[in-house]
Design an enzyme around this catalytic site. Structure first.
Site, mmCIF file in Angstrom:
data_model
loop_
_atom_site.group_PDB
_atom_site.id
_atom_site.type_symbol
_atom_site.label_atom_id
_atom_site.label_comp_id
_atom_site.label_asym_id
_atom_site.label_seq_id
_atom_site.Cartn_x
_atom_site.Cartn_y
_atom_site.Cartn_z
ATOM 1 N N GLU A 179 -15.913 58.959 55.179
ATOM 2 C CA GLU A 179 -17.297 58.477 55.035
ATOM 3 C C GLU A 179 -18.274 59.206 55.941
ATOM 4 O OE1 GLU A 179 -17.360 54.247 55.686
ATOM 5 O OE2 GLU A 179 -16.947 53.886 53.574
ATOM 6 N N GLU A 248 -11.951 52.956 48.264
ATOM 7 C CA GLU A 248 -12.001 51.659 48.951
ATOM 8 C C GLU A 248 -12.726 50.623 48.107
ATOM 9 O OE1 GLU A 248 -13.280 51.600 53.050
ATOM 10 O OE2 GLU A 248 -12.292 53.512 53.473
HETATM 11 C C1 GAL Z 1 -15.390 51.632 55.363
HETATM 12 C C2 GAL Z 1 -14.431 52.476 56.188
HETATM 13 C C3 GAL Z 1 -13.113 51.739 56.381
HETATM 14 C C4 GAL Z 1 -13.363 50.324 56.813
HETATM 15 C C5 GAL Z 1 -14.267 49.639 55.818
HETATM 16 C C6 GAL Z 1 -14.615 48.215 56.146
HETATM 17 O O1 GAL Z 1 -16.678 52.035 55.531
HETATM 18 O O2 GAL Z 1 -14.188 53.699 55.562
HETATM 19 O O3 GAL Z 1 -12.333 52.431 57.306
HETATM 20 O O4 GAL Z 1 -13.947 50.354 58.068
HETATM 21 O O5 GAL Z 1 -15.478 50.312 55.755
HETATM 22 O O6 GAL Z 1 -13.492 47.468 56.251
#
Ligand code: GAL
Length: 847
Positions: A179, A248
């Site tokens: 990110e 994600e």
């Molecule tokens: C994303 C990040 C993850 C985790 C998630 C929230 O932005 O890539 O590592 O932090 O947010 O749980």
């Protein structure tokens, strides 16, 4: 005779996974050995559970219809100091990847090495911040040097073990950075150069499988840019030759100490996934599928709880979370049934209404699948598709693997829910303890000095930054000074109290005056900074002021995040004859860490060097106290949590293994909490909060694998005072099962869905109940065929009810580990309340 097919099968599996696979991609999907793939992936972070749990977690993911396991690689867990590597225990990455391989699943390895992940310092080792001239995640020589060194080390380790798909292993994708696109703006001109460098460095590692970068619009070819969000159906990669990958999808959210509990309803998670595949997505990963535990001091934030449960499909303790796990399993099967059509043909989008649309994948040769979506977040809709009318609940997607029959609707949960309880289990004195024969537990106590113990580390006028001083070797830093109070001070005569005023950058503080705790204060997940203002007791003459400053996990994300400091910035005393005195520039004496930490008091093999004091009645409400007690494990085999509701704040260990920080701090009663979460409409973390006025985290996972048959040593460090006699273990038990299904629910026939995506898919609406292993249905608490309403645990009968419902259900289910009852009049009162769509609701008890 029976062995032969088994051997043949094993050979085929081995052969499949030992032969090198060619992983490529195009616009539509990943292509593995010439075959297009639609992949469901599940994030399970190996250090957030223990190796003994790994095979079970991976298996539960597989049973849930998952094809690939995804994990970050946790740099600061692996490279403890420059060049000193650790791959033991929870950090045995090779073992974890091999378990995934043995399960016949793929692996997505997010090497980072920056990870965010609510993990201490975002996964980057703290020592790197102190290598002179280092700026993390930028075009900076020391950072790039150490990053490349670590990534190369990991890549070589994986190559050595033949774990990349190109070598016959399970790893089909690898990630570099994480990110960075969100934060590029903080890194000026060099940011773009860093992105190019990172991508180039990754590609030059020659791993033979594609690299990805998440949330990185400018990811250079051939690196694939991917999406992270609650919804990614509208995402398009930065080149027409790259597939649409969702790294994600957050099926829940993390918690911070002192805050409320977030919930993302399964209907909405399913909606987001169905929409993604409807709109041409081909790899979708749940972040997290099993969140697990931030053992020891691994949580970041600051203020991230020790639990990283995440309301994920598998709960912190390793049990499937129902109905979320089951609902997603049904969804995965439905998507798999569409696989051939999805991968073979281009979609045609048809409008079915103002917020309703169909995407049809029809190759003209009879292979046809369709997704019908209602994006309206309030109103159900009847739509007509290919001359058939379909009812679409608000904010839902129906899946039609044959363009005709609905096998799944994201808003209709057909899988069972469960009632899970933490059942208290009193501490059992260990047979191996010296207290053998005594009924009472034997405790040992060690009390810390409030302030400098041993020799001071250094003295300075004014304040140092907490993190720069401890370098995160401990949470604790003592700031101590003294003041002389003259006999002529008014407050002494009046019996009033001066007020201590403290300001801190974070994260928490206990203030002691003359060895007495005068009060505590802390920041929270949104603001690390805080102020302390408390009346204190001062005496004439010299007064010792000892301020225990604490970190609660280091910053894990944000632009230039490694420079965010902690610790005191101002100390004043108000209400003296001279008004307010400012001690900020006084002479401060510092001590890093606690004496107990220094002695390694929590390690079973260093207990001898400690002057423990034995007692049968451990002191209550006493700050700065180490407690030790020797125990037998709780009976049974259910997962175990430590109930710390009666304690203050501190850390705990079992047999030297780090359970983690505990802090049953409550969220405010006055904040807004919901009774029921409306799944309809866009989700955001604050949408469905519960737990107002309750501790954010009461139970702390103690893996069963850490217990010995007897003589287990539990050590607790309590900072501010609690009642250790009220600590208990709790066993996590599934005590009940529920299901509510209507006659018109689409139902997927799990047994008929083949791995290759064939099978007829549809079955009649059926209530299916399955107790945990070795238990069976002992009681039917509620059953109603008619129009029952409510939720699991509080169902109630409607005005239409078959009085025989309980009898029918009992007949089929009592004494059984699992049972199924079709929701059809044939099984109940024929002709009951004509004209209405009937439902069957059941709540049963497993024991
Ligand atoms: C994303 C990040 C993850 C985790 C998630 C929230 O932005 O890539 O590592 O932090 O947010 O749980």
């Amino acid at each position: 005779m029976k062995l032969f097919p088994f051997l043949l099968f094993s050979f085929i599996i081995l052969f499949n996974f030992c032969s090198a696979a060619n992983v490529t991609y195009d616009r539509r999907s990943l292509i593995i050995d010439g075959q297009r793939k639609l992949l469901i992936s599940a994030a399970i972070h190996y250090p957030r559970s223990v190796p003994g749990m790994w095979p079970g977690l991976v298996q539960t993911a597989k049973e849930g219809g998952v094809d690939a396991i995804e994990s970050y690689v946790f740099w600061n867990g692996h490279e403890l100091s420059p060049g000193k590597y650790n791959f033991e225990g929870r950090y045995d990455l090779v073992k974890f990847v091999k378990i995934v391989q043995q399960a016949g699943m793929y692996m997505i390895l997010r090497i980072g090495p920056f990870v965010a992940a609510e993990w201490n310092f975002g996964g980057v080792p703290v020592w790197l911040h102190y290598v002179p001239g280092t700026v993390f995640r930028s075009d900076n020589e020391p950072f790039k040097y150490y990053m490349q060194k670590f990534m190369t080390f990991i890549v070589n380790l994986m190559k050595q073990e033949k774990l990349f798909a190109s070598q016959g292993g399970p790893i089909i994708l690898a990630q570099v950075e994480n990110e960075y696109g969100f934060y590029e703006q903080f890194y000026g001109e060099g940011a773009k150069r860093y992105v190019k460098w990172a991508a180039g460095m990754a590609v030059s590692q020659n791993i033979g499988v594609p690299w990805i970068m998440c949330q990185q619009d400018d990811a250079p070819d051939p690196v694939i840019n991917t999406c992270n969000s609650f919804y990614c159906d509208q995402f398009t990669p930065n080149s027409p030759n790259k597939p649409k990958i969702w790294t994600e999808n957050w099926p829940g959210w993390f918690k911070t100490f002192g805050a409320r509990d977030p919930h993302r309803p399964p209907e909405d998670v399913a909606f987001s996934v169905a929409r993604f595949f409807q709109k041409g997505g081909s790899v979708q990963n749940y972040y997290m599928y099993h969140g697990g535990t931030n053992f020891g001091r691994t949580s970041g934030g600051p203020f991230i709880t020790t639990s990283y449960d995440y309301e994920a499909p598998i709960d912190e303790y390793g049990l499937p979370r129902l109905p979320k796990w089951g609902h997603l399993k049904d969804l995965h099967s439905a998507i798999k049934l569409c696989k051939h059509a999805l991968l073979k043909s281009e979609p045609t989008t048809l409008s079915l209404g103002p917020s309703q649309e169909a995407d049809v994948y029809d190759d003209g040769s009879g292979v046809c699948s369709a997704f019908l979506a209602n994006m309206d977040d309030k109103t159900d809709k009847d739509v007509v598709f290919r001359n058939v009318s379909y009812h679409l609940p608000a904010w839902s997607v129906s899946i039609l693997p044959d363009c005709k029959n609905v096998v799944f609707n994201t808003a209709k949960v057909g899988s069972q829910a469960s009632v899970v309880e933490m059942v208290p289990d009193e501490f059992q004195p260990s047979v191996a303890s010296p207290s053998k024969g005594l009924k009472a537990l034997k405790w040992d106590i060690f009390v810390e000095n409030a302030g400098i113990w041993g020799e001071a580390d250094f003295i300075k006028n004014g304040f140092v930054d907490h993190i720069n001083t401890t370098k995160d070797t401990t949470d604790y830093l003592w700031y101590t000074t003294s003041i002389i109070v003259g006999e002529n001070e008014e407050f002494l005569r009046k019996g009033s109290h001066p007020v201590l005023l403290i300001e801190s950058k974070g994260h928490a503080l206990h203030a002691f005056v003359n060895q007495e705790l005068e009060g505590s204060a802390s920041g929270n997940g949104s603001h690390s900074q805080f102020k302390f203002e408390n009346p204190i007791s001062l005496k004439a003459g010299k007064n010792e002021i000892a301020l225990l400053s604490m970190t609660v996990g280091l910053q894990n994300a944000g632009g230039l995040y490694e420079w965010v400091g902690a610790g005191l910035t101002s100390v004043k005393i108000k209400g003296l004859n001279n008004g307010t005195i400012d001690l900020s520039m006084s002479n401060w004496t510092y001590k890093i860490g606690l004496q107990g930490e220094h002695l390694g008091i929590y390690k079973p093999d260093s207990l001898n060097g400690v002057n423990w004091v034995s007692t049968s009645e451990p002191p209550k409400n006493q700050p700065l106290t180490w407690y030790k007690v020797v125990l037998d494990p709780p009976s049974g085999d259910e997962p175990v949590g430590l109930d710390m509701i009666h304690m203050g704040k501190g850390q705990a260990w079992l047999n030297g293994e780090e359970i983690g920080r505990y802090w049953p701090i409550k969220s405010s009663k006055h904040e807004k909490c919901i009774q029921e979460c409306d799944y309809r409409g866009k989700f955001f973390p604050d949408k469905c909060l519960t737990g107002c006025g309750e501790p954010t985290q009461r139970w702390y996972h103690v893996p069963r694998y850490w217990f010995k048959p007897s003589g287990n040593i539990l050590v607790i460090f309590e900072e501010k005072g609690g009642d250790p006699t009220k600590i208990t273990f709790s066993k996590r038990k599934t005590s009940g099962l529920c299901s509510l299904i209507a006659e018109d629910y689409p139902m997927i026939d799990q047994d008929s869905v083949q791995k290759d995506g064939s099978g007829n898919g549809k079955t009649r609406p059926t209530v299916h109940l399955k107790c945990p292993q070795n238990t069976s249905i002992s009681n039917v608490k509620f059953a109603s065929f008619g129009n029952p309403t409510g939720r699991c645990g509080s169902y109630s009968k409607g005005n239409c009810h078959d009085p025989n419902s309980t009898f029918v259900v009992e007949k089929v289910c009592l004494g059984k580990n699992e049972c199924a009852i079709e929701v059809a009049e044939e099984n109940f009162d024929r002709g009951l309340c004509p004209g209405i769509t009937k439902k069957l609701a059941v709540e049963a008890v497993c024991s």
